[in-house]
Structure formats: C-alpha cells, structure tokens
Design a protein around this motif. Structure first.
Motif, mmCIF file in Angstrom:
data_model
loop_
_atom_site.group_PDB
_atom_site.id
_atom_site.type_symbol
_atom_site.label_atom_id
_atom_site.label_comp_id
_atom_site.label_asym_id
_atom_site.label_seq_id
_atom_site.Cartn_x
_atom_site.Cartn_y
_atom_site.Cartn_z
ATOM 1 N N LEU A 88 1.285 0.381 3.032
ATOM 2 C CA LEU A 88 2.666 -0.089 3.120
ATOM 3 C C LEU A 88 2.742 -1.499 3.696
ATOM 4 O O LEU A 88 3.585 -2.300 3.270
ATOM 5 N N LEU A 89 1.885 -1.812 4.668
ATOM 6 C CA LEU A 89 1.882 -3.159 5.225
ATOM 7 C C LEU A 89 1.536 -4.189 4.163
ATOM 8 O O LEU A 89 2.178 -5.245 4.066
ATOM 9 N N VAL A 90 0.528 -3.893 3.345
ATOM 10 C CA VAL A 90 0.142 -4.818 2.280
ATOM 11 C C VAL A 90 1.279 -4.972 1.279
ATOM 12 O O VAL A 90 1.538 -6.070 0.771
ATOM 13 N N PHE A 91 1.965 -3.881 1.001
ATOM 14 C CA PHE A 91 3.066 -3.914 0.030
ATOM 15 C C PHE A 91 4.273 -4.667 0.574
ATOM 16 O O PHE A 91 4.929 -5.425 -0.160
ATOM 17 N N MET A 92 4.566 -4.504 1.875
ATOM 18 C CA MET A 92 5.813 -5.029 2.436
ATOM 19 C C MET A 92 5.694 -6.446 2.972
ATOM 20 O O MET A 92 6.684 -7.183 2.977
ATOM 21 N N ASP A 93 4.535 -6.859 3.457
ATOM 22 C CA ASP A 93 4.397 -8.167 4.095
ATOM 23 C C ASP A 93 3.797 -9.175 3.118
ATOM 24 O O ASP A 93 2.664 -9.004 2.655
ATOM 25 N N SER A 94 4.546 -10.222 2.825
ATOM 26 C CA SER A 94 4.097 -11.219 1.839
ATOM 27 C C SER A 94 2.852 -11.973 2.296
ATOM 28 O O SER A 94 2.086 -12.465 1.470
ATOM 29 N N SER A 95 2.620 -12.048 3.619
ATOM 30 C CA SER A 95 1.439 -12.752 4.104
ATOM 31 C C SER A 95 0.148 -12.014 3.765
ATOM 32 O O SER A 95 -0.945 -12.580 3.822
ATOM 33 N N LEU A 96 0.269 -10.733 3.406
ATOM 34 C CA LEU A 96 -0.896 -9.934 3.027
ATOM 35 C C LEU A 96 -1.050 -9.814 1.515
ATOM 36 O O LEU A 96 -1.879 -9.033 1.038
ATOM 37 N N HIS A 97 -0.255 -10.576 0.768
ATOM 38 C CA HIS A 97 -0.362 -10.541 -0.691
ATOM 39 C C HIS A 97 -1.481 -11.469 -1.152
ATOM 40 O O HIS A 97 -1.264 -12.471 -1.825
ATOM 41 N N THR A 98 -2.696 -11.109 -0.765
ATOM 42 C CA THR A 98 -3.890 -11.868 -1.130
ATOM 43 C C THR A 98 -4.880 -10.899 -1.768
ATOM 44 O O THR A 98 -4.755 -9.676 -1.617
ATOM 45 N N PRO A 99 -5.869 -11.404 -2.508
ATOM 46 C CA PRO A 99 -6.834 -10.502 -3.147
ATOM 47 C C PRO A 99 -7.511 -9.541 -2.183
ATOM 48 O O PRO A 99 -7.663 -8.350 -2.488
ATOM 49 N N MET A 100 -7.910 -10.016 -1.004
ATOM 50 C CA MET A 100 -8.622 -9.156 -0.059
ATOM 51 C C MET A 100 -7.778 -7.949 0.329
ATOM 52 O O MET A 100 -8.260 -6.807 0.335
ATOM 53 N N TYR A 101 -6.509 -8.166 0.638
ATOM 54 C CA TYR A 101 -5.647 -7.067 1.048
ATOM 55 C C TYR A 101 -5.178 -6.241 -0.142
ATOM 56 O O TYR A 101 -4.876 -5.046 0.003
ATOM 57 N N PHE A 102 -5.121 -6.844 -1.314
ATOM 58 C CA PHE A 102 -4.815 -6.091 -2.530
ATOM 59 C C PHE A 102 -5.878 -5.014 -2.749
ATOM 60 O O PHE A 102 -5.563 -3.846 -3.007
ATOM 61 N N PHE A 103 -7.145 -5.402 -2.613
ATOM 62 C CA PHE A 103 -8.225 -4.431 -2.781
ATOM 63 C C PHE A 103 -8.280 -3.461 -1.611
ATOM 64 O O PHE A 103 -8.640 -2.295 -1.788
ATOM 65 N N LEU A 104 -7.929 -3.925 -0.415
ATOM 66 C CA LEU A 104 -7.885 -3.039 0.744
ATOM 67 C C LEU A 104 -6.848 -1.934 0.535
ATOM 68 O O LEU A 104 -7.073 -0.780 0.926
ATOM 69 N N SER A 105 -5.718 -2.274 -0.083
ATOM 70 C CA SER A 105 -4.698 -1.255 -0.357
ATOM 71 C C SER A 105 -5.222 -0.202 -1.326
ATOM 72 O O SER A 105 -4.903 0.983 -1.205
ATOM 73 N N HIS A 106 -6.054 -0.618 -2.271
ATOM 74 C CA HIS A 106 -6.666 0.340 -3.196
ATOM 75 C C HIS A 106 -7.660 1.228 -2.451
ATOM 76 O O HIS A 106 -7.753 2.439 -2.736
ATOM 77 N N LEU A 107 -8.400 0.651 -1.508
ATOM 78 C CA LEU A 107 -9.335 1.445 -0.708
ATOM 79 C C LEU A 107 -8.575 2.483 0.119
ATOM 80 O O LEU A 107 -9.014 3.634 0.229
ATOM 81 N N SER A 108 -7.452 2.087 0.691
ATOM 82 C CA SER A 108 -6.637 3.028 1.463
ATOM 83 C C SER A 108 -6.137 4.162 0.578
ATOM 84 O O SER A 108 -6.134 5.336 0.991
ATOM 85 N N CYS A 109 -5.715 3.826 -0.622
ATOM 86 C CA CYS A 109 -5.261 4.852 -1.563
ATOM 87 C C CYS A 109 -6.395 5.810 -1.909
ATOM 88 O O CYS A 109 -6.205 7.033 -1.947
ATOM 89 N N LEU A 110 -7.582 5.266 -2.146
ATOM 90 C CA LEU A 110 -8.745 6.101 -2.460
ATOM 91 C C LEU A 110 -9.082 7.039 -1.309
ATOM 92 O O LEU A 110 -9.408 8.212 -1.525
ATOM 93 N N ASP A 111 -9.030 6.517 -0.078
ATOM 94 C CA ASP A 111 -9.356 7.343 1.087
ATOM 95 C C ASP A 111 -8.406 8.529 1.201
ATOM 96 O O ASP A 111 -8.817 9.649 1.521
ATOM 97 N N ILE A 112 -7.117 8.286 0.952
ATOM 98 C CA ILE A 112 -6.139 9.377 0.988
ATOM 99 C C ILE A 112 -6.438 10.390 -0.104
ATOM 100 O O ILE A 112 -6.412 11.612 0.112
ATOM 101 N N CYS A 113 -6.728 9.896 -1.294
ATOM 102 C CA CYS A 113 -6.968 10.781 -2.439
ATOM 103 C C CYS A 113 -8.211 11.640 -2.244
ATOM 104 O O CYS A 113 -8.192 12.848 -2.525
ATOM 105 N N ILE A 114 -9.307 11.033 -1.783
ATOM 106 C CA ILE A 114 -10.553 11.792 -1.584
ATOM 107 C C ILE A 114 -10.336 12.930 -0.595
ATOM 108 O O ILE A 114 -10.757 14.069 -0.833
ATOM 109 N N SER A 115 -9.665 12.640 0.502
ATOM 110 C CA SER A 115 -9.430 13.673 1.507
ATOM 111 C C SER A 115 -8.469 14.744 0.994
ATOM 112 O O SER A 115 -8.649 15.936 1.281
#
Length: 307
Positions: A44-71
């Motif tokens: 949500l932070l990556v989605f809501m904060d424009s300062s985190l709209h960078t490639p590194m945090y874009f991929f980090l948001s995908h990692l967070s999604c994966l972690d939730i899904c795996i568990s």
C-alpha cells in the motif's frame, strides 16, 4: 490415465500432526497475520506514495504480494488442521495447493534476478537507467516473472495429475508439494523427476547465477567510487536486497533439496516454517527498518490519515 484408475485416492492424509497443535495454531496464526499486515503495508505504501513510484519499489511491491500469496496457499489449511486436530486434504485440493505453491515459489527467484538487474542498472549504468528500467520494461519484466513461475507450476501439476497412488495416501509432509507426492506415487515418476531437475536449473539455478554475476559487476563498480559516502549509499541500497535473496533462496533450497531419506517430521515442520513464515515475515522488516524512504513514506501516510 491416473484419474481413471480405480485405485486413485480421493483424499490424502498428512503425516501425524506435530505435538502441541494448539500451540502451533497460535504461533502460525500470529506469524500469518504479521506476514499479511507487514507485506500489505509495503504494498500500500508503494501504491499510495508517489516518492516510491520507482522500479525498485515497483518490484518490491510484487515481492510483498508473492510473500502474502505463498503463505496464504498453505498456512490457512494448516491452521484448520491444527485447530481441528485433523490431517486430511482432498485429492483436488492437494493438486491445487501444489500448483499455486510451486507457481508462487517459482516466481520469486526470477523476481530476485530482476531486482538484481535493477540495482545493476542503477549503479553500473546510471546514465542509461531511465531507458533500461522504463515503465514499460518494468511491467514486462514483472509479467515475465509471474508467467515464468506458473509455467513451471503448470508442467509439474500436469505431470502430477497423471500419477497413480494405488491407495497410498499418507503424505510424509505437512502440506502438498511435488517431492512428497512423488515419494508416495506407485506409478513411474522418472519423467516427473527429470522435469524437477530441468526446471530447477531454469527456475532456481539460472536466476541465482544471474544474481551473483550482477552483484560481482555491482561490487566492481562500487569499489571504483572514490567518495566514501557514495560507496556507503550504494552498499546500503544493495544490502536489503541481498538479505532478502539470502533468506528467500536459502529457505527455498532447504525446502526443495532434501536428502533422499527426507527429514523427520519435526525438522520438516521447522524447514517449512522457515520457507512459509520466516522469509515472508522478515522481508518487510528488512526493507522498512533499513530504508529511509519507506519509513518516510510510512510517516507521511500516517500523518495524512491522522490529520
């Protein structure tokens, strides 16, 4: 076909539940809530904060999604089994659990490789970074990681659906996965085992070698930086990713490269807990505690909600 075999089981039994299921229920529930809340916060932070709209945090948001899904694929079923003190799962549920678990787990190594490439482009090719990691490229790379993981999963699920079990329905594990199913199958598993070896090269070893190569290049470039502050910033940027790589790929290696005799149920539970809980729970902590931008974004969002 196995599905037409009269001896095809309709239900599997996991190995005897570990001792103290009530205690494990509390531990796994608390850990699962921490995983969901921590990774959801990052997403949500990556989605809501424009300062985190960078490639590194874009991929980090995908990692967070994966972690939730795996568990989520495994832990809720474990919680039900612990609570009811039962250890059953239907044949279709087992294949479904295996399919999604292998798919999500297969996405992570390639996503780690993409994140390593992002750090390589940022540090080694800064003048071309905006071109190498454009929005279109990021979307393509993220899409590739998901497709790659579930292509691997589809292969294993299709092959596993053809196995016969001849009434053998005692899975020597606490959830459904490829190795335990192959262990109890009574039909020929050579094709399945060959597929495991081949896909592990592309899904696991390939990304790992790419990550190592990327960080060798990064280390070489960082050592050429004359400014101590510049070197410190570059190392700090990469340290979080390397810690996540160590936890995720290390736990995956332990989970999928067991000795032929297997682990005891207690050790299996510990290894599985590390794979399903420790890494997904530590990832948001590593990035939030070591990253000023994430902490700053969190403070801004909290302030916005409280004002």
């Amino acid at each position: 076909m196995a599905a037409e075999n009269d001896t095809q089981v309709r239900e599997f039994f996991f190995s005897s539940l570990p001792s103290h299921p009530a205690f494990l229920f509390v531990v796994f529930l608390a850990a699962y809530l921490a995983i969901v809340m921590g990774n959801l916060m990052i997403f949500l932070l990556v989605f809501m904060d424009s300062s985190l709209h960078t490639p590194m945090y874009f991929f980090l948001s995908h990692l967070s999604c994966l972690d939730i899904c795996i568990s989520t694929v495994v832990i809720p079923k474990l919680l039900i089994n612990f609570l009811r003190q039962q250890n059953t799962i239907s044949y279709k549920e087992c294949l479904g659990q295996m399919f999604f678990l292998v798919g999500f787990a297969g996405c992570e190594p390639s996503l780690m490789a993409v994140m390593a490439y992002d750090r390589y482009a940022a540090i080694c090719r800064p003048m071309h970074y905006s071109l190498l990691m454009s929005k279109r490229v990021c979307i393509q790379l993220a899409s590739f990681t998901w497709i790659w993981g579930f292509l691997d999963s589809a292969i294993h699920a299709a092959l596993a659906s053809q196995l016969s079990f001849c009434g053998a329905n005692q899975i020597p594990h606490i959830f459904c996965d490829v190795p335990p199913l192959l262990q109890i199958a009574c039909s020929d598993t050579r094709v399945n085992e060959l597929a495991c070896h081949i896909t592990s090269l592309f899904v696991g070893l390939g990304p790992l070698l790419f990550i190592i190569f990327s960080y060798v290049c990064i280390l070489t470039s960082v050592l050429r930086i004359h400014s101590k502050g510049g070197r410190r910033k570059a190392f700090s940027t990469c340290a979080s990713h390397l810690l996540v790589v160590f936890f995720c790929l290390g736990n995956a290696f332990l989970n999928y490269n067991k000795p032929s005799a297997g682990y005891s149920l207690e050790i299996d539970t510990l290894v599985s807990a590390m794979f399903l809980i420790v890494a997904p729970m530590l990832n948001p902590l590593i990035y939030s505690l070591r990253n000023k931008e994430v902490k700053g974004a969190f403070r801004k969002v909290v302030k916005k909600w409280t004002d």
